[in-house]
Scaffold this motif. Structure first.
Motif, short mmCIF file in Angstrom:
data_model
loop_
_atom_site.label_atom_id
_atom_site.label_comp_id
_atom_site.label_asym_id
_atom_site.label_seq_id
_atom_site.Cartn_x
_atom_site.Cartn_y
_atom_site.Cartn_z
N GLY A 106 94.80 -27.77 -28.52
CA GLY A 106 95.25 -26.54 -29.34
C GLY A 106 95.74 -25.56 -28.18
N LEU A 107 95.42 -25.87 -26.74
CA LEU A 107 95.94 -24.85 -25.88
C LEU A 107 97.26 -25.48 -25.35
CD1 LEU A 107 92.87 -24.30 -23.88
CD2 LEU A 107 93.77 -22.97 -25.35
N GLY A 108 97.80 -26.54 -26.07
CA GLY A 108 99.08 -26.85 -25.63
C GLY A 108 99.57 -27.46 -24.12
N GLY A 109 98.59 -27.90 -23.53
CA GLY A 109 98.83 -28.38 -21.98
C GLY A 109 98.50 -26.92 -21.01
N ALA A 110 97.77 -26.24 -21.33
CA ALA A 110 97.42 -25.07 -20.66
C ALA A 110 96.34 -25.49 -19.66
CB ALA A 110 97.10 -23.76 -21.26
N TYR A 111 95.40 -26.56 -19.99
CA TYR A 111 94.31 -26.79 -19.39
C TYR A 111 94.11 -28.30 -19.64
CZ TYR A 111 89.21 -27.69 -18.25
OH TYR A 111 88.26 -28.24 -18.02
N TYR A 112 93.57 -29.13 -18.69
CA TYR A 112 93.26 -30.41 -18.67
C TYR A 112 91.83 -30.45 -18.06
CZ TYR A 112 97.86 -32.32 -19.15
OH TYR A 112 99.27 -32.71 -19.52
N ALA A 113 91.09 -31.45 -18.70
CA ALA A 113 89.38 -31.36 -18.43
C ALA A 113 89.47 -32.83 -17.87
CB ALA A 113 88.72 -31.22 -19.82
N GLY A 114 88.01 -32.53 -17.02
CA GLY A 114 87.83 -33.97 -16.49
C GLY A 114 86.36 -33.99 -16.17
N VAL A 115 85.71 -34.91 -15.22
CA VAL A 115 84.37 -35.08 -15.42
C VAL A 115 83.69 -33.95 -14.47
CG1 VAL A 115 82.53 -36.53 -14.37
CG2 VAL A 115 84.51 -37.45 -15.47
N THR A 120 80.46 -37.46 -18.20
CA THR A 120 80.63 -38.82 -17.70
C THR A 120 82.15 -39.26 -17.78
OG1 THR A 120 80.11 -40.11 -19.46
CG2 THR A 120 78.29 -39.66 -17.79
N PRO A 121 82.55 -40.21 -17.08
CA PRO A 121 83.97 -41.05 -17.64
C PRO A 121 83.99 -41.35 -19.05
CG PRO A 121 83.37 -41.83 -15.46
CD PRO A 121 82.18 -40.94 -15.91
N GLU A 122 82.81 -41.84 -19.60
CA GLU A 122 82.74 -42.22 -20.98
C GLU A 122 82.82 -40.87 -22.11
OE1 GLU A 122 81.26 -45.39 -18.55
OE2 GLU A 122 80.61 -43.26 -18.63
N ASP A 123 82.47 -39.89 -21.57
CA ASP A 123 82.70 -38.56 -22.16
C ASP A 123 84.01 -38.20 -22.31
OD1 ASP A 123 80.04 -38.00 -22.92
OD2 ASP A 123 79.77 -37.11 -20.97
N MET A 124 84.93 -38.44 -21.23
CA MET A 124 86.25 -38.14 -21.25
C MET A 124 86.81 -39.15 -22.22
SD MET A 124 86.24 -35.77 -19.23
CE MET A 124 84.46 -35.41 -19.59
N VAL A 134 93.35 -34.83 -20.62
CA VAL A 134 92.06 -35.18 -20.10
C VAL A 134 92.04 -36.36 -19.09
CG1 VAL A 134 91.54 -37.09 -21.82
CG2 VAL A 134 89.56 -35.83 -20.62
N PHE A 135 91.47 -36.18 -18.00
CA PHE A 135 91.48 -37.27 -16.83
C PHE A 135 90.12 -37.54 -16.39
CE2 PHE A 135 91.37 -32.93 -15.14
CZ PHE A 135 90.43 -32.90 -14.04
N GLY A 136 89.98 -38.66 -15.83
CA GLY A 136 88.70 -39.11 -15.55
C GLY A 136 88.14 -40.22 -16.55
N ARG A 137 88.98 -40.67 -17.22
CA ARG A 137 88.59 -41.58 -18.24
C ARG A 137 88.11 -43.04 -17.42
NH1 ARG A 137 92.94 -40.86 -22.82
NH2 ARG A 137 94.05 -40.29 -20.93
N THR A 138 87.44 -43.78 -18.19
CA THR A 138 86.99 -45.08 -17.76
C THR A 138 88.52 -46.14 -17.27
OG1 THR A 138 86.77 -46.06 -19.91
CG2 THR A 138 84.85 -45.28 -18.61
N LEU A 139 88.40 -47.12 -16.52
CA LEU A 139 89.80 -47.77 -16.15
C LEU A 139 89.89 -48.43 -17.33
CD1 LEU A 139 87.99 -49.59 -13.13
CD2 LEU A 139 89.79 -47.72 -13.12
N ASP A 140 89.20 -48.79 -18.47
CA ASP A 140 89.64 -49.58 -19.57
C ASP A 140 90.42 -48.80 -20.61
OD1 ASP A 140 87.01 -48.48 -19.99
OD2 ASP A 140 86.69 -49.85 -21.59
N GLY A 142 92.44 -46.28 -19.35
CA GLY A 142 93.41 -45.88 -18.64
C GLY A 142 93.39 -44.77 -17.56
N GLY A 143 92.00 -44.40 -17.38
CA GLY A 143 91.60 -43.53 -16.28
C GLY A 143 91.26 -44.17 -14.79
N VAL A 144 90.73 -43.56 -14.02
CA VAL A 144 90.34 -43.89 -12.68
C VAL A 144 88.84 -44.17 -12.35
CG1 VAL A 144 92.63 -43.14 -11.67
CG2 VAL A 144 90.54 -41.72 -11.53
N GLY A 145 88.03 -43.49 -13.43
CA GLY A 145 86.81 -43.55 -13.59
C GLY A 145 85.90 -42.45 -12.62
N ASP A 146 84.89 -42.89 -12.34
CA ASP A 146 84.12 -41.95 -11.61
C ASP A 146 84.52 -41.34 -10.34
OD1 ASP A 146 81.95 -40.29 -10.71
OD2 ASP A 146 80.68 -42.28 -9.98
N PRO A 147 84.69 -39.85 -10.40
CA PRO A 147 85.14 -39.47 -9.21
C PRO A 147 84.34 -39.17 -8.07
CG PRO A 147 84.44 -37.50 -10.89
CD PRO A 147 84.38 -39.02 -11.48
#
Length: 360
Positions: A106-115, A120-124, A134-140, A142-147
């Protein structure tokens, strides 16, 4: 109390919602978007009061502004806090994360969330059902996983430089380093330090985890209450923030403070307290930027992993420059790190103003 916190804050905006199904207070704090859209982790934690959760969100968002500017990345400072009443699991946790994702969308791109701490990446992945911001998702997914390992790499690079500059040691052989908190960052950091020849001391509120990690790195366990009184060369706070304050600084028996925790200082005045004691503090928003670099570069800027690794290791160069200038000018490393970040932000603002003037 909330009104007082917001009046004193210098950021852009705060989005607040009370999640009735779980009793969670949700805070999204956007501090400064001069450099780009706000990006920062989502912290899930039980706080003494909702006001404590809000205060954490405000401080963390400001720190993200400085972090992105210090590494000269095109993102702004933002952070979110899910102040839960208890540990949430299963469908209850999942429902909260989906509703949080809807808020972000709803913020229209003003904010991106991560781990961040408590997520956890699973939460993302779950948040990603409701938003693409959102960034920091698991590899499967499309993310890069645990930072964590990327953050640990940057902290390791910074510690090596600080040890060289402060202790005159060319390597970590025999250097005693106390790692406080051996979770997502502290564990890979302890492993790197051990591989580098350091003597590693381990402290964690989870006694079993502390013992397990200490055995893995052939180190020793330090009780949480004894951390500040334990002699070491480097104290590496890698858990919660505000561990450096007027109560703990007089007890420290180290030469260097360098760790991954956010907002390690309870107040900016604590940087001077450390300086007066002859303890070199490596600013957290500089040394712990590895995870932010990795997620920003891999998921948003589409860098290769090799490019990211080289950039994370350059945190050591930034630490060296900050310590050298701070020593030369007789100021704390925190003061110099903030100046560097503020110069980057000011330069972008000036460029935009000049562009706007030329177009008018």
């Amino acid at each position: 109390m909330m009104n007082d916190l917001l009046r004193q804050w210098d950021g852009e905006c705060v989005v607040v919602r009370y999640d009735h199904p779980t009793g969670t207070w949700i805070f999204i704090a956007i501090h400064d978007r001069t450099l780009g859209t706000a990006m920062g982790g989502c912290r899930m934690r039980v706080y003494p009061t909702p006001e404590d959760g809000l205060q954490d969100a405000l401080r963390l968002a400001r720190a993200m502004t400085y972090k992105w500017a210090a590494i000269d990345f095109p993102f702004g400072g933002g952070k979110s806090v899910l102040a839960v009443p208890r540990r949430l699991e299963g469908p209850e946790r999942e429902g909260l994360l989906v509703r949080f994702g809807q808020m972000i969308e709803g913020l229209g791109g003003a904010y991106y969330a991560g781990v961040d701490l408590g997520t956890t990446p699973e939460d993302m992945n779950v948040i990603g059902r409701a938003t693409s911001r959102v960034f920091g998702r698991t590899l499967d997914h499309g993310g890069v996983g645990d930072p964590g390992p990327w953050t640990a790499l940057g902290v390791y690079a910074g510690i090596r430089v600080a040890v060289r500059d402060v202790l005159g040691r060319q390597d970590l052989d025999g250097v005693t380093i106390l790692v406080q908190g051996v979770g997502g960052v502290g564990l890979p950091l302890a492993q790197r330090l051990y591989d580098g020849g350091a003597r590693v001391l381990v402290a964690d509120t989870d006694e079993d985890r502390a013992r397990r990690v200490a055995e893995e790195v052939e180190g020793e366990v330090v009780a949480p209450d004894d951390v500040y009184d334990t002699e070491c060369d480097v104290y590496a706070p890698c858990a919660v923030g505000a561990t450096l304050n007027a109560r703990t600084i007089p007890r420290l028996r180290c030469r260097i403070v360098a760790g991954s925790a956010n907002n390690q200082l309870e107040t900016d005045e604590d940087a001077e307290r450390l300086r007066e004691r002859g303890i070199v503090y490596v600013p957290d928003f500089v040394i712990n930027a590895g995870g932010a670099i990795a997620h920003g570069a891999l998921e948003m800027l589409r860098w290769s992993r090799e490019q990211v690794e080289r950039r994370v290791l350059m945190i050591g160069d930034a630490v060296r420059e900050i310590l050298e200038v701070a020593e030369r000018q007789g100021v704390s490393p925190l003061a110099e790190a903030k100046r560097r970040a503020e110069r980057v932000i000011a330069a972008v603002r000036k460029e935009r103003e000049e562009l706007a003037a030329a177009e008018s």
